[in-house]
Write a protein that holds these residues in place. Structure first.
Motif, PDB file in Angstrom:
ATOM      1  N   TYR A  12      -0.969 -50.306  51.413  1.00 56.33           N
ATOM      2  CA  TYR A  12       0.453 -51.148  52.236  1.00 56.33           C
ATOM      3  C   TYR A  12       1.036 -51.287  53.911  1.00 56.33           C
ATOM      4  CZ  TYR A  12       4.795 -53.305  51.803  1.00 56.33           C
ATOM      5  OH  TYR A  12       5.637 -54.947  51.375  1.00 56.33           O
TER       6      TYR A  12
ATOM      7  N   ILE B 231       2.524 -47.773  53.129  1.00 56.89           N
ATOM      8  CA  ILE B 231       2.907 -47.177  51.164  1.00 56.89           C
ATOM      9  C   ILE B 231       1.671 -47.317  51.596  1.00 56.89           C
ATOM     10  CG2 ILE B 231       3.873 -47.100  48.991  1.00 56.89           C
ATOM     11  CD1 ILE B 231       5.864 -49.131  49.926  1.00 56.89           C
ATOM     12  N   ARG B 232       0.718 -45.845  50.690  1.00 60.16           N
ATOM     13  CA  ARG B 232      -0.291 -45.641  50.356  1.00 60.16           C
ATOM     14  C   ARG B 232      -0.460 -46.208  48.826  1.00 60.16           C
ATOM     15  NH1 ARG B 232       1.775 -41.247  52.861  1.00 60.16           N
ATOM     16  NH2 ARG B 232       1.022 -40.996  54.635  1.00 60.16           N
ATOM     17  N   LEU B 233      -1.817 -47.386  48.272  1.00 60.57           N
ATOM     18  CA  LEU B 233      -2.030 -47.168  47.176  1.00 60.57           C
ATOM     19  C   LEU B 233      -3.029 -47.197  46.397  1.00 60.57           C
ATOM     20  CD1 LEU B 233      -2.455 -51.872  47.165  1.00 60.57           C
ATOM     21  CD2 LEU B 233      -3.903 -49.799  46.127  1.00 60.57           C
ATOM     22  N   GLU B 234      -2.829 -46.709  44.913  1.00 53.23           N
ATOM     23  CA  GLU B 234      -3.263 -45.560  44.338  1.00 53.23           C
ATOM     24  C   GLU B 234      -4.468 -46.128  43.485  1.00 53.23           C
ATOM     25  OE1 GLU B 234      -4.058 -42.850  45.369  1.00 53.23           O
ATOM     26  OE2 GLU B 234      -2.546 -42.385  47.660  1.00 53.23           O
TER      27      GLU B 234
ATOM     28  N   ASP C  31       9.634 -54.716  49.668  1.00 50.47           N
ATOM     29  CA  ASP C  31       8.770 -54.285  50.156  1.00 50.47           C
ATOM     30  C   ASP C  31       8.170 -54.160  48.173  1.00 50.47           C
ATOM     31  OD1 ASP C  31       8.133 -53.507  52.224  1.00 50.47           O
ATOM     32  OD2 ASP C  31       9.114 -51.157  52.028  1.00 50.47           O
TER      33      ASP C  31
ATOM     34  N   ALA D  95       5.290 -56.303  47.392  1.00 43.62           N
ATOM     35  CA  ALA D  95       3.961 -55.490  46.324  1.00 43.62           C
ATOM     36  C   ALA D  95       3.971 -56.459  45.015  1.00 43.62           C
ATOM     37  CB  ALA D  95       4.492 -54.397  46.151  1.00 43.62           C
TER      38      ALA D  95
ATOM     39  N   LEU E  68       1.692 -59.064  45.506  1.00 41.82           N
ATOM     40  CA  LEU E  68       0.247 -58.980  45.306  1.00 41.82           C
ATOM     41  C   LEU E  68      -0.333 -58.174  44.572  1.00 41.82           C
ATOM     42  CD1 LEU E  68       0.898 -57.591  48.556  1.00 41.82           C
ATOM     43  CD2 LEU E  68      -0.980 -59.539  48.076  1.00 41.82           C
TER      44      LEU E  68
ATOM     45  N   TYR F 248       1.098 -55.462  42.550  1.00 39.54           N
ATOM     46  CA  TYR F 248       1.439 -53.992  42.734  1.00 39.54           C
ATOM     47  C   TYR F 248       3.115 -53.584  41.917  1.00 39.54           C
ATOM     48  CZ  TYR F 248      -3.329 -53.552  44.814  1.00 39.54           C
ATOM     49  OH  TYR F 248      -4.587 -53.865  44.929  1.00 39.54           O
TER      50      TYR F 248
ATOM     51  N   ILE G 218       5.798 -50.448  42.972  1.00 44.22           N
ATOM     52  CA  ILE G 218       5.583 -49.029  43.808  1.00 44.22           C
ATOM     53  C   ILE G 218       6.833 -47.954  43.393  1.00 44.22           C
ATOM     54  CG2 ILE G 218       7.037 -48.093  46.269  1.00 44.22           C
ATOM     55  CD1 ILE G 218       6.897 -50.563  47.068  1.00 44.22           C
TER      56      ILE G 218
ATOM     57  N   LEU H 111       5.016 -41.111  43.763  1.00 46.24           N
ATOM     58  CA  LEU H 111       4.004 -40.076  43.099  1.00 46.24           C
ATOM     59  C   LEU H 111       3.967 -39.146  44.255  1.00 46.24           C
ATOM     60  CD1 LEU H 111       0.929 -42.900  42.165  1.00 46.24           C
ATOM     61  CD2 LEU H 111       2.622 -41.520  41.065  1.00 46.24           C
TER      62      LEU H 111
ATOM     63  N   HIS I 220       4.155 -39.219  47.930  1.00 45.31           N
ATOM     64  CA  HIS I 220       4.481 -40.323  48.650  1.00 45.31           C
ATOM     65  C   HIS I 220       5.053 -41.800  47.519  1.00 45.31           C
ATOM     66  CE1 HIS I 220       0.370 -41.410  48.769  1.00 45.31           C
ATOM     67  NE2 HIS I 220      -0.060 -40.412  49.102  1.00 45.31           N
ATOM     68  N   PRO I 221       5.914 -42.794  48.859  1.00 44.54           N
ATOM     69  CA  PRO I 221       5.814 -43.544  47.870  1.00 44.54           C
ATOM     70  C   PRO I 221       4.155 -44.178  47.499  1.00 44.54           C
ATOM     71  CG  PRO I 221       7.362 -43.716  48.993  1.00 44.54           C
ATOM     72  CD  PRO I 221       6.089 -42.308  49.459  1.00 44.54           C
ATOM     73  N   SER I 222       4.063 -45.255  46.137  1.00 43.66           N
ATOM     74  CA  SER I 222       2.461 -46.225  46.488  1.00 43.66           C
ATOM     75  C   SER I 222       2.398 -47.085  45.481  1.00 43.66           C
ATOM     76  CB  SER I 222       1.381 -44.571  45.011  1.00 43.66           C
ATOM     77  OG  SER I 222       1.605 -43.068  45.952  1.00 43.66           O
ATOM     78  N   LEU I 223       1.559 -48.389  45.769  1.00 44.59           N
ATOM     79  CA  LEU I 223       1.648 -48.764  45.026  1.00 44.59           C
ATOM     80  C   LEU I 223       0.385 -48.482  43.650  1.00 44.59           C
ATOM     81  CD1 LEU I 223       2.759 -50.620  47.369  1.00 44.59           C
ATOM     82  CD2 LEU I 223       1.401 -51.595  47.225  1.00 44.59           C
ATOM     83  N   ILE I 224       1.073 -49.070  42.447  1.00 44.37           N
ATOM     84  CA  ILE I 224      -0.139 -48.710  41.982  1.00 44.37           C
ATOM     85  C   ILE I 224      -0.648 -49.927  41.503  1.00 44.37           C
ATOM     86  CG2 ILE I 224      -0.483 -46.654  41.714  1.00 44.37           C
ATOM     87  CD1 ILE I 224       1.840 -46.796  39.412  1.00 44.37           C
ATOM     88  N   PRO I 225      -1.464 -50.556  41.120  1.00 44.92           N
ATOM     89  CA  PRO I 225      -1.813 -51.859  40.275  1.00 44.92           C
ATOM     90  C   PRO I 225      -1.056 -52.409  38.370  1.00 44.92           C
ATOM     91  CG  PRO I 225      -3.957 -51.112  40.484  1.00 44.92           C
ATOM     92  CD  PRO I 225      -3.194 -49.970  40.775  1.00 44.92           C
TER      93      PRO I 225
END
Lengths: 436, 436
Positions: free
Chosen positions: A355, A430-433, B235, B239, B242, B244, B246, B249, B264-269
């Protein structure tokens, strides 16, 4: 040190899974257990049948008692299921001073009291992690991980077939009978699905969980058991309208001087994690007086998830068989002389999706320029958000979602983007997992 | 058999929690461990300070080394935190052949390699379940429960303060700085919140998890660490738009020949269970090659959740200290001669809320009659759904949600309801569990 020799009763789905896991992860497993674990012998009724695992190094026998009585076998793994001859075989193994690992929930729920008394008398271990919730180590969690707690209640989705049916009824608006047929076609439900859909399988598992949680004997005959065959598509929709999901739960709860043991369909509030456990997955919520609520989630059945639990039990037995300090559970899980020097990768080499947030001057061509910088580094874009500027604001936020790319490519694109005159501040990523 | 004597270093939040849990659940804990566990001595810098636990039977000392060197102490529990003198105290205890239990993540992440080498040399145990994810027994799960697996990756929400902040930002549309102030006021964040919000605390925990999962040494200095202070309310909303959430993790993943270690902060579904872990709760997803994905959820901090882990470690040590078969982990968690005869309650005595489905003739007064039958049994109604009849249908479904009531009261109401001439079929009930 000599390898530990296993005799495997049953080479079906779970038996083959166990062979495959021990073959594939053998090195890693002996780094944990401190000894090699070898399947020396296996009983099968049909030695000519094609197998889901290699059997070249396994001595296949047609008489299970011969396997149990073989003096070279240290541990007997019982995976044939059902009542008889499983019970006789397990008791005979114990009689001969052998440790036992079993995945047989009916055996433990119905005959566990007798089996454990005999095992204590003979000083052997009988482990049964695979009997409840497949690969989730819920027996270990309750027996050891939460040993400081007074357990107040347990509520679990402990039958994957039932959960699959209820999930499909909700997601696709289908009716019970219709989904059951599909579950049978997919192999999730047996030809005779009674054990699963009428809650008997869940009641076996609940019997075991309750005994371990509360320190009471196994008492399957006292579990109230109700299936899901009367739940209609309408019920599922009305529940949803009211903010609930219908799940088939096994519940054990302290209540005054007694304990509640019951398996039945239940409404649970839709925001609870347990309400969101879908398909064939299992999950158990445990409420301890000190720890509070905890939840354990994972695959409740299947060849390798069940084998995961069988092998963990084997490692436990092997660690205890040799009671000297070197064979205790190692501090860092693996034996101290068996740690690996695997490299920790620099972030530049790591691949994730991203992101990206930019603040850009609101003028034509900026989006095109930035998209080009990303494309130059092979970064493809999954989504873009660009909003109208607020009155009086010369800058607008610009948001990208990218596909997966190495961090060094993103760094290169970022350098170009940040040197663009319309880009007013460093790009925030922001990394997306996806967690799959 | 003699009680096992514990020396407690530190009587703050977790120390007091440990005393309280051992006091309250002492009987149940010795039924599991096979021996009584007694806190004989405790170190505190300020013996006059009011405590969160009774200390009448504990010998309070002002010199921690005196406690460690006391020959009557079998196990030292280190709860003072930080680097020094915690490290010297733990090493001294090991030197003297005492087992150690600690909740100190920084100590293990930074000095664990040295500490475990010394412990192996001296043949003592050093347990540290409380160092990661509070009350969730994630160390035990990775070290023992999933011992058959090649662990592929771990992703965890392992800092409650950070998760509280991100949850509040999403739920209330607030900004980072604003929520941080509230977290400090609530006692969730320290006056100096750097360790939590910049990810250092999470990196300590990830270091430990990765070592255990992959069989590699502890290497805190190689963890990529990024905090959440740059995440904006925007953010969080983008997110969400979209699909996701934040989350902050900790991720450890095998990748080719190496391993990724990153916080780090992460986007997750948003549909993933991990995306729905809110507030101060922790959760860890573990992907094993045999078991597949599993998830472990619970309180990551707090006096009693952390004490739950400390006491579980104590029980493990006590079971191993006496290596004879009677002191192995009991089959049913509690020692065989310590099972309880708690009664299993009949369903009639069980209290739950209910979803009730009726099919009734569509004529005036039916709803009033049924509501009256329920009220006569003291059953109060939380919600009713009544739909218009479909063309050509003489009957309509009628759905009730009730408040909690004993099943025997519902049985009595059901008998009356089913005898009403407008009620065409037996009433179907689904019990409703709020899981709190």
């Amino acid at each position: 040190m000599q390898p530990v020799k296993i005799g495997l009763l049953g080479l079906g789905t779970v038996g083959s899974g166990t062979v495959n896991v021990l073959n594939r992860n053998g090195r890693e497993i002996s780094r944990r257990a401190g000894r090699e674990i070898v399947i020396a012998k296996a009983f099968t009724r049909s030695p000519e049948k094609p197998r889901l695992c290699p059997t070249d190094n396994i001595d296949l026998v047609g008489d299970p008692f011969q396997l149990v009585e073989d003096p070279q076998i240290d541990i007997v793994v019982e995976l044939i299921g059902g009542d008889s001859p499983a019970k006789e075989l397990v008791l005979r193994a114990i009689e001969l001073g052998k440790h036992v690992v079993t995945a047989n929930k009916a055996l433990i729920a119905l005959h566990g009291n007798e089996i454990f008394a005999k095992a204590s008398e003979k000083g052997v271990m009988v482990n049964f992690e695979a009997a409840v919730a497949g690969g989730i180590p819920i027996i270990k969690v309750l027996r050891e991980g939460l040993a400081g707690n007074r357990i107040e209640w347990i509520a679990g989705i402990i039958n994957g077939t039932g959960n699959f049916i209820l999930t499909e009824m909700r997601d696709k608006g289908r009716d019970f009978a219709d989904v059951l047929k599909e579950a049978q076609a997919l192999g999730y439900a047996e030809a005779d699905p009674t054990f699963d859909i009428e809650g008997i399988d869940a009641a076996h598992k609940l019997t075991i969980l309750a005994a371990i949680a509360f320190g009471i004997p196994l008492q399957f005959d006292k579990v109230y058991t109700e299936g899901i065959s009367q739940v209609t598509g309408e019920d599922v929709r009305y529940a949803e309208e009211l903010g609930y999901r219908i799940k088939h739960l096994g519940i054990a709860r302290r209540s005054g001087d007694g304990v509640e043991l019951r398996v039945h369909p239940s409404l649970i509030p839709e925001r609870r994690l347990l309400a969101n456990v879908d398909g064939v997955m299992n999950a158990v919520v445990v409420k301890g007086d000190a720890v509070g609520p905890t939840l354990y989630y994972g695959p409740g059945a299947g060849a390798e998830p069940t084998a995961s639990a069988v092998v963990a039990d084997l490692v436990d037995v092997v660690r205890v068989m040799t009671a000297d300090p070197e064979h205790r559970v190692p501090h860092l899980a693996f034996q101290a002389d068996a740690l690996s020097d695997m490299a920790v990768l620099p972030m530049a080499e790591i691949e994730t999706a991203y992101y990206l947030r930019l603040s850009v001057a609101d003028r034509p061509g900026v989006l095109a320029d930035i998209a080009r910088f990303l494309a130059d580094q092979g970064i493809s874009i999954e989504a873009v958000i660009q909003k109208e500027p607020q009155p009086g604001q010369a800058e607008v936020p610009l948001i990208f979602l990218t596909h997966k790319v190495k961090e060094k490519s993103l760094d290169a694109a970022a350098a170009q983007i940040e040197s663009h005159p319309a880009v007013k501040a460093p790009m925030y990523r922001i990394r997306l997992e996806t967690l799959d």
